[in-house]
Scaffold this motif. Sequence first.
Motif, PDB file in Angstrom:
ATOM      1  N   LEU A   1      12.256  30.678  35.660  1.00  0.00           N
ATOM      2  CA  LEU A   1      11.999  29.247  35.804  1.00  0.00           C
ATOM      3  C   LEU A   1      11.712  28.889  37.254  1.00  0.00           C
ATOM      4  N   TYR A   2      12.576  29.326  38.153  1.00  0.00           N
ATOM      5  CA  TYR A   2      12.409  28.972  39.558  1.00  0.00           C
ATOM      6  C   TYR A   2      11.278  29.757  40.210  1.00  0.00           C
ATOM      7  N   GLY A   3      10.852  30.841  39.531  1.00  0.00           N
ATOM      8  CA  GLY A   3       9.652  31.522  40.009  1.00  0.00           C
ATOM      9  C   GLY A   3       8.465  30.586  39.968  1.00  0.00           C
ATOM     10  N   GLY A   4       8.385  29.802  38.875  1.00  0.00           N
ATOM     11  CA  GLY A   4       7.307  28.825  38.775  1.00  0.00           C
ATOM     12  C   GLY A   4       7.546  27.617  39.651  1.00  0.00           C
ATOM     13  N   VAL A   5       8.795  27.119  39.637  1.00  0.00           N
ATOM     14  CA  VAL A   5       9.117  25.916  40.411  1.00  0.00           C
ATOM     15  C   VAL A   5       8.971  26.159  41.912  1.00  0.00           C
ATOM     16  N   PHE A   6       9.328  27.361  42.360  1.00  0.00           N
ATOM     17  CA  PHE A   6       9.305  27.654  43.795  1.00  0.00           C
ATOM     18  C   PHE A   6       7.932  28.128  44.269  1.00  0.00           C
TER      19      PHE A   6
ATOM     20  N   ILE B   1       7.800  34.434  28.113  1.00  0.00           N
ATOM     21  CA  ILE B   1       7.907  34.304  29.571  1.00  0.00           C
ATOM     22  C   ILE B   1       7.261  35.500  30.264  1.00  0.00           C
ATOM     23  N   GLY B   2       7.462  36.704  29.698  1.00  0.00           N
ATOM     24  CA  GLY B   2       6.875  37.901  30.300  1.00  0.00           C
ATOM     25  C   GLY B   2       5.357  37.861  30.297  1.00  0.00           C
ATOM     26  N   ILE B   3       4.778  37.512  29.147  1.00  0.00           N
ATOM     27  CA  ILE B   3       3.321  37.410  29.047  1.00  0.00           C
ATOM     28  C   ILE B   3       2.797  36.306  29.967  1.00  0.00           C
ATOM     29  N   ASN B   4       3.542  35.191  29.999  1.00  0.00           N
ATOM     30  CA  ASN B   4       3.149  34.069  30.844  1.00  0.00           C
ATOM     31  C   ASN B   4       3.172  34.454  32.331  1.00  0.00           C
ATOM     32  N   SER B   5       4.219  35.159  32.746  1.00  0.00           N
ATOM     33  CA  SER B   5       4.320  35.580  34.148  1.00  0.00           C
ATOM     34  C   SER B   5       3.184  36.534  34.510  1.00  0.00           C
ATOM     35  N   TYR B   6       2.854  37.423  33.570  1.00  0.00           N
ATOM     36  CA  TYR B   6       1.742  38.339  33.817  1.00  0.00           C
ATOM     37  C   TYR B   6       0.432  37.559  33.939  1.00  0.00           C
ATOM     38  N   SER B   7       0.259  36.553  33.088  1.00  0.00           N
ATOM     39  CA  SER B   7      -0.959  35.731  33.158  1.00  0.00           C
ATOM     40  C   SER B   7      -1.036  34.987  34.492  1.00  0.00           C
ATOM     41  N   MET B   8       0.114  34.509  34.980  1.00  0.00           N
ATOM     42  CA  MET B   8       0.142  33.786  36.242  1.00  0.00           C
ATOM     43  C   MET B   8      -0.069  34.709  37.439  1.00  0.00           C
TER      44      MET B   8
ATOM     45  N   MET C   1      26.800  39.762  29.368  1.00  0.00           N
ATOM     46  CA  MET C   1      25.366  40.027  29.280  1.00  0.00           C
ATOM     47  C   MET C   1      24.578  38.727  29.086  1.00  0.00           C
ATOM     48  N   SER C   2      25.161  37.778  28.367  1.00  0.00           N
ATOM     49  CA  SER C   2      24.465  36.507  28.170  1.00  0.00           C
ATOM     50  C   SER C   2      24.281  35.782  29.501  1.00  0.00           C
ATOM     51  N   ASN C   3      25.265  35.895  30.377  1.00  0.00           N
ATOM     52  CA  ASN C   3      25.143  35.278  31.704  1.00  0.00           C
ATOM     53  C   ASN C   3      24.060  35.956  32.537  1.00  0.00           C
ATOM     54  N   ILE C   4      23.977  37.272  32.417  1.00  0.00           N
ATOM     55  CA  ILE C   4      22.931  38.004  33.139  1.00  0.00           C
ATOM     56  C   ILE C   4      21.549  37.583  32.644  1.00  0.00           C
ATOM     57  N   ILE C   5      21.400  37.498  31.331  1.00  0.00           N
ATOM     58  CA  ILE C   5      20.106  37.123  30.747  1.00  0.00           C
ATOM     59  C   ILE C   5      19.739  35.689  31.124  1.00  0.00           C
ATOM     60  N   MET C   6      20.733  34.777  31.140  1.00  0.00           N
ATOM     61  CA  MET C   6      20.454  33.406  31.522  1.00  0.00           C
ATOM     62  C   MET C   6      19.992  33.316  32.976  1.00  0.00           C
ATOM     63  N   ASN C   7      20.537  34.175  33.807  1.00  0.00           N
ATOM     64  CA  ASN C   7      20.099  34.176  35.207  1.00  0.00           C
ATOM     65  C   ASN C   7      18.689  34.732  35.347  1.00  0.00           C
ATOM     66  N   ILE C   8      18.312  35.647  34.444  1.00  0.00           N
ATOM     67  CA  ILE C   8      16.918  36.099  34.423  1.00  0.00           C
ATOM     68  C   ILE C   8      16.006  34.931  34.053  1.00  0.00           C
ATOM     69  N   ALA C   9      16.493  34.111  33.109  1.00  0.00           N
ATOM     70  CA  ALA C   9      15.730  32.924  32.729  1.00  0.00           C
ATOM     71  C   ALA C   9      15.576  31.966  33.905  1.00  0.00           C
ATOM     72  N   MET C  10      16.653  31.801  34.683  1.00  0.00           N
ATOM     73  CA  MET C  10      16.588  30.933  35.854  1.00  0.00           C
ATOM     74  C   MET C  10      15.639  31.516  36.891  1.00  0.00           C
ATOM     75  N   LEU C  11      15.641  32.844  37.008  1.00  0.00           N
ATOM     76  CA  LEU C  11      14.720  33.499  37.941  1.00  0.00           C
ATOM     77  C   LEU C  11      13.273  33.214  37.540  1.00  0.00           C
TER      78      LEU C  11
ATOM     79  N   VAL D   1      11.539  29.145  28.630  1.00  0.00           N
ATOM     80  CA  VAL D   1      12.848  29.087  29.289  1.00  0.00           C
ATOM     81  C   VAL D   1      13.827  28.253  28.462  1.00  0.00           C
ATOM     82  N   GLY D   2      13.361  27.134  27.921  1.00  0.00           N
ATOM     83  CA  GLY D   2      14.230  26.308  27.082  1.00  0.00           C
ATOM     84  C   GLY D   2      14.674  27.024  25.828  1.00  0.00           C
ATOM     85  N   PHE D   3      13.784  27.791  25.224  1.00  0.00           N
ATOM     86  CA  PHE D   3      14.105  28.559  24.028  1.00  0.00           C
ATOM     87  C   PHE D   3      15.015  29.750  24.338  1.00  0.00           C
TER      88      PHE D   3
END
Length: 294
Positions: A58-63, A118-125, A46-56, A148-150
């Motif tokens: 992160l790269y949502g902003g980067v991409f 991250i959720g609130i931030n994504s909604y704001s964006m 589950m930690s790997n799944i959650i980390m990939n959500i974090a990458m999603l 994402v770092g946290f």
Amino acid sequence: MDWNDIKNIVLMIVGCYSLVIFVVNELLIEEPMLDLKLLKNYTFCMSNIIMNIAMLALYGGVFLMPIFLQQIRGLDSMNTGLILFPEAIATAISMVLYGKIGNKFDVRLFAVFALILIGINSYSMSKITLDTPNMTIMILLMIRGFGVGFLMAPVQTVGFSGLPKTAMSNASALTNTVKQVGTSIGVTIITSVMQHRNVIDYSNLASQVTSFNKNSMKLYEMLQGVFIKSGMSAGNAQGIALNKMFGEVALKAQLQALNDTMLVISIITAIVIIPTLLLKQGKQEEIKVIEAEG
């Protein structure tokens, strides 16, 4: 991804088949390159799944942000980089900060706080418009990077905590591989969602540009008048005015698609909050491993 292109479909089938063969092979041999059996551990998996959500996220902003800043806003690569760079700094700062104070609190609290951030931030964006100041976008990206770092550090800590120390090297290799695969899948998902929404939004907006829509006709007549006054013929002015209108429609559709994609990311982030709360931090005990070997 263009599903009408047979080449893409063939590549997808070959990729999936190769992945299945790889997984079966790794599970059957005695000394696998990646110990996939570690994923039987619920917390680690589950930690790997959650980390990939974090990458999603992160790269949502980067991409997505370079698309917005360069294609929609019209900024050059230098100014775009200056707006995006503080996000990476915020991520590094939050990971260092967690390393200093993380052992004083329940790591799940950090992870949940980061997901909410991250959720609130994504909604704001998802509410960004053409008039949103660049400084506001930079601040939003920094907040995203901080979250994402946290998130990544504490989730990885919890994931490894339930495994014996003898499995750390295999777990680290597996986590890094899953991150790489997850990043590729995440970018593919983001791209597919944005392209799909772009088609739908363009169709909806373009359907409003008709002779029955008073606002669109007023804009068309205004643009045509401006071009005629600049010295164009009536025929050329009509064509250019029409192209200009549909160019604006395409621009708004692309912006709306970006907003829709960020909203999807915020929803996905919110979904994994409860699984994060359910993570159980284990204790690595070398004594048990020694006893088992003895």
